[in-house]
Design an enzyme around this catalytic site. Structure first.
Site, short mmCIF file in Angstrom:
data_model
loop_
_atom_site.label_atom_id
_atom_site.label_comp_id
_atom_site.label_asym_id
_atom_site.label_seq_id
_atom_site.Cartn_x
_atom_site.Cartn_y
_atom_site.Cartn_z
N GLY A 83 15.21 13.13 34.08
CA GLY A 83 15.51 12.95 32.67
C GLY A 83 14.58 13.76 31.80
O GLY A 83 13.51 14.20 32.25
N GLN A 96 9.84 15.65 24.45
CA GLN A 96 9.26 16.39 25.57
C GLN A 96 9.50 17.89 25.46
O GLN A 96 8.87 18.66 26.18
CB GLN A 96 9.81 15.87 26.90
N CYS A 101 6.60 11.52 35.30
CA CYS A 101 7.13 12.07 34.06
C CYS A 101 6.83 13.57 34.01
O CYS A 101 5.72 13.98 34.38
CB CYS A 101 6.49 11.36 32.87
N LEU A 102 7.80 14.35 33.56
CA LEU A 102 7.59 15.79 33.47
C LEU A 102 6.48 16.17 32.51
O LEU A 102 5.90 17.24 32.62
CB LEU A 102 8.90 16.49 33.07
N HIS A 132 13.13 4.68 30.59
CA HIS A 132 12.02 5.64 30.53
C HIS A 132 12.25 6.63 29.39
O HIS A 132 11.36 6.85 28.56
CB HIS A 132 11.89 6.37 31.87
N GLU A 133 13.43 7.25 29.36
CA GLU A 133 13.70 8.26 28.33
C GLU A 133 13.82 7.64 26.95
O GLU A 133 13.36 8.23 25.96
CB GLU A 133 14.96 9.06 28.68
N HIS A 189 10.51 7.25 25.36
CA HIS A 189 9.99 8.48 24.76
C HIS A 189 10.38 8.58 23.29
O HIS A 189 9.61 9.08 22.47
CB HIS A 189 10.52 9.72 25.50
#
Length: 157
Positions: A48, A53, A90-91, A132-133, A136
């Protein structure tokens, strides 16, 4: 489509901790952003990617939990139930993983790239990815929710 730079916690910690504004215009600029986010996520081998991000403080994220790309604009979590506790990364925090408790089921309402509202529901990885997303978009990162960081030995198992 283009690969965008992924904001890392060491680059711009503040961007990752700001609440995002709703998307109000559904146009080519948004469609390009969504396409770029999907391409960036796949190139980074993620599940995701959310607006902040890639430096866009807008309420938008993309996920792919094995069923193809899903786009969520102005998402609202309507219902959650159950719990799952598992490893999460996480990226924006490359190489860092921790144990995070999330709902096992989620029902979410969002808009598509044309502004049409839809609802989706799912369990396990879908629920984890959506939560999770969506976090953000509210300036919350997985490290804010993790109970403990995973060691290299645990990651190797």
């Amino acid at each position: 489509m283009a690969i965008r730079n992924i904001v890392k916690d060491t680059d711009n910690y503040d961007t990752l901790h700001k609440k995002c504004r709703p998307v109000t215009e559904f146009n080519q600029k948004l469609w390009d952003l969504l396409d770029d986010m999907a391409e960036t996520m796949y190139q980074a081998e993620g599940v995701g990617l959310a607006g902040p991000q890639v430096g866009m403080l807008r309420r938008v994220f993309v996920i792919d939990v094995g069923e193809g790309i899903l786009e969520f604009i102005n998402p609202e979590i309507l219902e959650t139930s159950g719990t799952q506790n598992g490893a999460e990364g996480c990226l924006s925090f490359p190489g860092e993983y921790g144990m995070v408790e999330r709902p096992n089921f989620v029902r979410v309402k969002a808009q598509d790239r044309n502004g049409n509202w839809f609802e989706m529901e799912g369990e396990e990885l879908f629920a984890r990815a959506v939560c999770h997303e969506n976090d953000h978009l509210d300036g919350i990162v997985f490290k804010d929710r993790m109970s403990r960081i995973l060691t290299e030995e645990e990651l190797a198992d």
